[in-house]
Every structure is written in C-alpha cells, then in structure tokens.
Scaffold this motif. Sequence first.
Motif, PDB file in Angstrom:
ATOM      1  N   LEU A  34      -1.525  -0.148  -7.265  1.00  0.00           N
ATOM      2  CA  LEU A  34      -1.199   0.688  -6.107  1.00  0.00           C
ATOM      3  C   LEU A  34       0.307   0.888  -5.983  1.00  0.00           C
ATOM      4  O   LEU A  34       0.774   1.985  -5.635  1.00  0.00           O
ATOM      5  CB  LEU A  34      -1.751   0.055  -4.827  1.00  0.00           C
ATOM      6  N   GLY A  35       1.073  -0.169  -6.268  1.00  0.00           N
ATOM      7  CA  GLY A  35       2.529  -0.044  -6.218  1.00  0.00           C
ATOM      8  C   GLY A  35       3.046   0.935  -7.255  1.00  0.00           C
ATOM      9  O   GLY A  35       3.926   1.761  -6.960  1.00  0.00           O
ATOM     10  N   TRP A  36       2.491   0.867  -8.455  1.00  0.00           N
ATOM     11  CA  TRP A  36       2.896   1.801  -9.519  1.00  0.00           C
ATOM     12  C   TRP A  36       2.558   3.234  -9.125  1.00  0.00           C
ATOM     13  O   TRP A  36       3.386   4.144  -9.287  1.00  0.00           O
ATOM     14  CB  TRP A  36       2.176   1.423 -10.809  1.00  0.00           C
ATOM     15  N   PHE A  37       1.352   3.431  -8.611  1.00  0.00           N
ATOM     16  CA  PHE A  37       0.932   4.775  -8.224  1.00  0.00           C
ATOM     17  C   PHE A  37       1.799   5.312  -7.093  1.00  0.00           C
ATOM     18  O   PHE A  37       2.225   6.485  -7.110  1.00  0.00           O
ATOM     19  CB  PHE A  37      -0.531   4.737  -7.789  1.00  0.00           C
ATOM     20  N   THR A  38       2.107   4.481  -6.104  1.00  0.00           N
ATOM     21  CA  THR A  38       2.910   4.918  -4.962  1.00  0.00           C
ATOM     22  C   THR A  38       4.326   5.247  -5.376  1.00  0.00           C
ATOM     23  O   THR A  38       4.912   6.241  -4.922  1.00  0.00           O
ATOM     24  CB  THR A  38       2.926   3.821  -3.875  1.00  0.00           C
ATOM     25  N   PHE A  39       4.909   4.424  -6.234  1.00  0.00           N
ATOM     26  CA  PHE A  39       6.271   4.675  -6.713  1.00  0.00           C
ATOM     27  C   PHE A  39       6.377   6.032  -7.398  1.00  0.00           C
ATOM     28  O   PHE A  39       7.287   6.820  -7.124  1.00  0.00           O
ATOM     29  CB  PHE A  39       6.702   3.558  -7.660  1.00  0.00           C
TER      30      PHE A  39
END
Length: 225
Positions: A34-39
Amino acid sequence: MPEEGAALASPPRTRRLCAWALDFAVVVAVAVLLGWFTFHRISAEVSDVTSLAGTSAWQVITSNGDLAGAGQDVGESLWRHAVTAVQQAFGALVLFTFTYHFLALAVLGRTPGQALTALSVVRRRGGGRPGRGRAGVRAAVTTLVDVGWYALACCLLAGGAVGLSVLCWIVAVAFFALNAALALIGSRRSLADRLGGVTVTSAWRVRAALARIGGAVRRSGRTEY
C-alpha cells in the motif's frame, strides 16, 4: 479443537509470540504494498503539474499546502490529494487487518499464524469455535491494537495535527504494551481475548493424544483376551 468441557490450557509463550509474528508479517507485507502504491500515486499527480517538476511525493505530503514555486491553489490542492491518498492507504490497511482476522476466526477458528503454530481460538466457557460476534470483537480489538491507533496517528500527522498525532502514538504504545503483557503473563489472555470472551489454546496436545492411544491399546488388549 478442545473437547466440550475440557480444561483450556494456556499455550507456551513462544508459540503464541510466533503466531502473532507470522500474522503481523502478513499485515506488514500489505502495508509495504500500500505504501508503494500510494507513493507512486502521489508522484504521478505531482508529475502532471509542470510547475512542480522535480518535487517529490514526500515534499508534497509534508508541505502543509505551501509548495515553493507553485501557485497557492495548486499547492493546496495537491497537498489535499496527497493527504487523502495517505489516509485511504491507512484505511485500507485497517480494513484488511480486520477482515484477515475476522474471516480466519469465523471460518477456521484460528488465524494462519496460529494454525502454523498449532494454536486455536475457542470460547472461554465450554470451548468450541467462537461465533461471528466473538470473532468480530476479537478481530476489531486486535486490529485496533496492532495497526488502528498507529494508522490514526499517521493520518493526523499527515493532516498537520501534530499534537493529536503524538497523543495517538502514546495511546497506541500503551494499548500494545497492555495487550502483549496480558497475552504473555498470568492466564495469557490478551485484551482482545478478554473482550471477545475467548481464549487461545493448544490445538495439538501430546499428552492427551498419548493417553487416548494408550486407552485404545488397553481396550483392544482386553477385547482380544
């Protein structure tokens, strides 16, 4: 699964700790995705604005809407979108964690981590698989303790509410410490166990299995005699 009316023995601390670590590793893996996608989602929005070329996603999140070299309206709009994306990611993480625990308990009576360490969750009185209500309460408390308070703290921090964020972090650490202490000492029933009216017990008991085998052998011997 313990038999009805059987004594519910507390599982070894190491097995319970390993079960939690395995389940939490799944949550961490989802958090990383989720962090990768949000970034990359925020980076894509920034790259679409030519006046903000060279600005990173992290600079947008921490800018509080005041981006150098950008118009006030554009900067505030991008900052709001960035904060919304971060809050949505944390919301998705909380939802996943609750669903993961709830479905595992309601369907299997144990989480994958507990299954791998030969543990199961049963009703405190009488044993037996917990119903949906108990599973929902335990899943909700587990989610709140493991990720809920931290997610709220991070969302508040991203939105600029530093004071409330620090307060949430303190509450998060306190709840986590309390839950861990209750799970590892005394009756070894965590806060989630107590509020859900359940307990964690060993699903595989060597002594009980040997006793049943011995009884079967003795009965077989008497029959042959």
